[in-house]
Design an enzyme around this catalytic site. Structure first.
Site, mmCIF file in Angstrom:
data_model
loop_
_atom_site.group_PDB
_atom_site.id
_atom_site.type_symbol
_atom_site.label_atom_id
_atom_site.label_comp_id
_atom_site.label_asym_id
_atom_site.label_seq_id
_atom_site.Cartn_x
_atom_site.Cartn_y
_atom_site.Cartn_z
ATOM 1 N N GLY A 23 -3.635 22.697 0.475
ATOM 2 C CA GLY A 23 -2.517 21.766 0.305
ATOM 3 C C GLY A 23 -2.324 20.823 1.337
ATOM 4 O O GLY A 23 -1.374 20.272 0.991
ATOM 5 N N GLU A 52 -11.715 13.004 9.432
ATOM 6 C CA GLU A 52 -10.951 12.569 10.512
ATOM 7 C C GLU A 52 -9.951 11.356 10.384
ATOM 8 O O GLU A 52 -9.978 10.060 11.087
ATOM 9 C CB GLU A 52 -11.669 12.353 11.991
#
Ligand SMILES: Cc1cc2nc3c(=O)[nH]c(=O)nc-3n(C[C@H](O)[C@H](O)[C@H](O)COP(=O)(O)OP(=O)(O)OC[C@H]3O[C@@H](n4cnc5c(N)ncnc54)[C@H](O)[C@@H]3O)c2cc1C
Length: 389
Positions: A132, A363
């Site tokens: 989540g 990233e």
């Protein structure tokens, strides 16, 4: 303004270029064969052997400080070296390094985690993302609850690179729900044998990340990395450690791909002439060449800012975003220039196509980089045209 490389930079670059040509490129067919059979391209022993070969020439711990036996290379040199490694898809990294945040280890952790990781005896993984909470890392829900002298960790991490192979994880968990990311997240060093397990995630790339499952994993207080409640800052430090290095590697891949496209365009004939004589093909080649050059300067500029001690976050986001978008356009054009052959598994283009796709996601996705860049411009943190400081 001097764009030339120093003698040292040239020597390092040339050594790595030769290493890639001599040691990695000859392994490519075998690596492809294994990966397509669902196995790792290189075994751990093979990787170690290659790393030791490089070490004999001094290439060990590229960015590791010299007092830890590393080379302590500058950001610019490291970027140049990543470009060279990117010319082959053989999954190779020089040995002798450890995650930047492990250098926050205290004396005892240094012996148990930092030094063995640098020596290649232990393997780490960095675990913040959860089912989540990805881009919105502050939304993590994994908790660490104090119980006597210990902490008890519960939660699930996902998409953790190296999570199947690691023997310890740097895990980020909420230790103070009131404070949340602002002083309520802590980083724990958790050995696999303390009780977490991993599950392989099948992806379109060649290496699968893992889910890490923590069910009442009990760890002593001494497993906290850095300070209690300061985990979120550590996580940001890990993510920001070298965003410019991801597009740097992509430059090498794109240059190799463009080389393949040029060779194919010059030799493949249709309607009585090489396809290189057609403007449609020439323009694709020209665009690839221009974009690779632009990317090179964005990456080196970001690296130069790092070396100069400037705030390089904006420049790194720009390089990461441009690199992700352009590397994907370039590999797509190169595939197109190869026609049907580009789509086959006889050539490695499809492999790069799948691998480079990840650059737009991990990233910090493209959207998150744009969000950062826009915020910096809109709020005036970065002045339009002020890139050189
Ligand atoms: C192969 C692989 C390896 C990874 N390795 C690691 C690892 O080692 N450790 C680790 O902790 N994590 C790792 N990750 C996780 C990675 O960092 C996340 O997948 C990434 O940050 C995106 O998060 P998400 O997948 O939850 O997407 P989400 O955050 O759910 O985003 C979904 C989409 O919405 C967009 N979006 C989200 N927020 C906004 C916004 N505010 N405005 C506009 N668009 C938005 C995103 O850009 C994306 O397109 C890895 C992921 C992959 C695929």
């Amino acid at each position: 303004m001097d764009f030339s490389l120093s003698v040292e930079e040239r020597e390092v670059r040339d050594w790595v270029r030769t290493f890639v040509q001599r040691e990695l490129v000859p392994l490519e067919q075998e690596v492809l064969r294994r990966e397509r059979a669902g196995r790792p391209g290189l075994t751990r022993d093979e990787l170690t052997e290659l790393q030791l070969k490089a070490k004999r020439s001094g290439f060990w711990g590229v960015q590791t400080p010299e007092e830890y036996g590393g080379m302590g290379l500058s950001a610019v040199l490291t970027a140049l070296l990543e470009v060279e490694l990117g010319r082959s898809f053989v999954p190779f990294q020089f040995g002798g390094s450890a995650d930047n945040i492990l250098f926050h280890a205290n004396a005892e952790q240094r012996e148990r985690y930092l030094l063995p990781t640098i020596a290649g005896e232990r393997r780490s993984c960095f675990a913040i993302t959860e089912p989540g909470a990805g881009s919105d890392a502050k939304a993590i829900r994994t908790t660490a609850r104090k119980d006597g002298a210990d902490w008890v960790i519960n939660g699930e991490k996902t998409f953790i690179t190296g999570g199947n192979e690691a023997d310890f994880a740097m895990v980020f968990a909420i230790t103070d729900p009131e404070k949340g990311a602002d002083g309520g997240v802590t980083c724990f060093l958790v050995d696999r044998d303390m009780g977490w397990r991993s599950e392989y995630i099948d992806t379109m790339g060649e290496w699968g990340p893992a889910s890490l499952i923590f069910e009442d994993v009990r760890v002593p207080e001494r497993q906290i990395l850095g300070e209690l409640g300061q985990g979120f800052a550590l996580a940001m430090q890990w993510i920001g450690r070298g965003r410019y290095l991801l597009p740097a590697r992509a430059i090498g891949a794109c240059e190799r791909l463009l080389g393949m496209a040029i060779e194919h365009a010059n030799t493949r004939e249709t309607f009585g002439a090489p396809i290189a004589s057609r403007q449609a093909i020439q323009w694709m080649i020209a665009d690839c060449g221009v974009e690779i050059e632009a990317l090179r300067w964005l990456v080196l500029h970001a690296a130069w800012q790092v070396d100069s001690g400037m705030d390089s976050r904006h420049a790194q986001s720009v390089a990461k975003l441009y690199g992700g978008v352009k590397a994907n356009e370039i590999v797509d054009r190169v595939l197109q220039i190869h026609g049907g052959m580009g789509y086959t598994r006889e050539l490695p283009i499809e492999r790069w196509y799948r691998e480079l796709r990840l650059l737009r996601i991990y990233e910090g996705t493209d959207e998150i980089q744009r969000r950062t860049i826009a915020r910096n411009l809109l709020k005036g943190h970065v002045k339009v045209g002020g890139g050189l400081g």
